[in-house]
Design an enzyme around this catalytic site. Structure first.
Site, mmCIF file in Angstrom:
data_model
loop_
_atom_site.group_PDB
_atom_site.id
_atom_site.type_symbol
_atom_site.label_atom_id
_atom_site.label_comp_id
_atom_site.label_asym_id
_atom_site.label_seq_id
_atom_site.Cartn_x
_atom_site.Cartn_y
_atom_site.Cartn_z
ATOM 1 N N PRO A 1 0.976 -1.354 0.189
ATOM 2 C CA PRO A 1 -0.047 -0.019 -0.020
ATOM 3 C C PRO A 1 0.797 1.110 -0.054
ATOM 4 O O PRO A 1 0.296 2.576 0.327
ATOM 5 C CB PRO A 1 -0.796 -0.213 1.197
ATOM 6 C CG PRO A 1 0.180 -0.911 2.439
ATOM 7 C CD PRO A 1 0.927 -1.660 1.277
ATOM 8 N N GLU A 2 1.961 1.173 -0.422
ATOM 9 C CA GLU A 2 2.761 2.464 -0.215
ATOM 10 C C GLU A 2 2.344 3.597 -0.975
ATOM 11 O O GLU A 2 2.400 4.683 -0.501
ATOM 12 C CB GLU A 2 4.079 2.118 -0.827
ATOM 13 C CG GLU A 2 5.205 1.231 -0.018
ATOM 14 C CD GLU A 2 4.913 -0.079 0.147
ATOM 15 O OE1 GLU A 2 5.455 -0.735 0.990
ATOM 16 O OE2 GLU A 2 3.828 -0.407 -0.544
#
Length: 217
Positions: free
Chosen positions: A131-132
């Site tokens: 989910p960066e």
């Protein structure tokens, strides 16, 4: 202790032990894990290593709270980045096999730590995500492993969307070797680790070197 250690026959089981933080990779945990893996490499009693997580999931990724606290300290920020690189590289740098045994949420840097291991056994309840982008984080740490395992198209999709992959899809994408019932996870991972160590570290060192040379670890 933030890293638990237990011998199961000739297999060393290392467990990330920050369940209250979903085993997020703080600097302290990264340092302990690097030290634990290096000690295992030097210990003749250890034939292989299994890496697992305590609590509800394997690892929630990098410790975002610690990241925010260090944002204004360049020296600490650099030290954190160096440790992060070291912990992701440590499993592949060993001659001995390292098997990740993952369950629950396997997120971001934690998922890339998993991919840095030689093999992965996943529980049926495992969910994988990077989910960066959602957090505004440049995915420099996680990109190399994703590209090696998925190629550019699928790597772009999982990073750009941050969507969850369940264990079946992760197996179909060859991110994991085996999918098992949660209550069989550690037994299966330890058995696989022991079987893969049968020919000794020098043979395995050669296998790892050839995989690295091909750029597909």
């Amino acid at each position: 202790m933030i890293l638990l250690s237990e011998m199961r026959g000739s297999v060393l089981l290392l467990r990330l032990n920050r369940p209250e933080r979903r085993n997020a990779l703080s600097m302290a945990l990264c340092a302990a894990l690097v030290a634990g893996l290096r000690a295992a490499e030097d210990d003749d009693a250890v034939a292989a290593v299994v890496l697992a997580g305590e609590g509800a999931g394997f690892c929630a990724g990098g410790d975002l709270e610690e990241r925010r606290l260090l944002a204004d300290d360049p020296a600490a920020w650099q030290a954190r980045a160096t440790l992060a690189d070291a912990v992701l590289a440590a499993p592949g740098a060993m001659a001995k096999p390292v098997v990740a045994a993952v369950h629950g949420r396997v997120v971001g840097m934690g998922a890339s730590l998993m991919l840095g291991c030689d093999m992965v056994v996943a529980a049926e309840d495992a969910l994988f995500t990077w989910p960066e982008a959602r957090h505004g984080i440049w995915p420099a740490l996680v990109m190399p492993q994703l590209l090696r395992h998925l190629g550019p198209k699928d790597a772009f999709e999982v990073l750009a969307t941050g969507r969850m992959l369940d264990a079946a899809e992760a197996r179909a994408l060859r991110l994991v070797n085996r999918v098992v019932a949660p209550d069989a996870l550690l037994e299966e991972a330890c058995a696989l680790a022991a079987a893969s160590a049968a020919y000794g570290p020098e043979s395995l060192r050669g296998i790892k070197a050839m995989i690295d040379a091909a750029g597909v670890r």
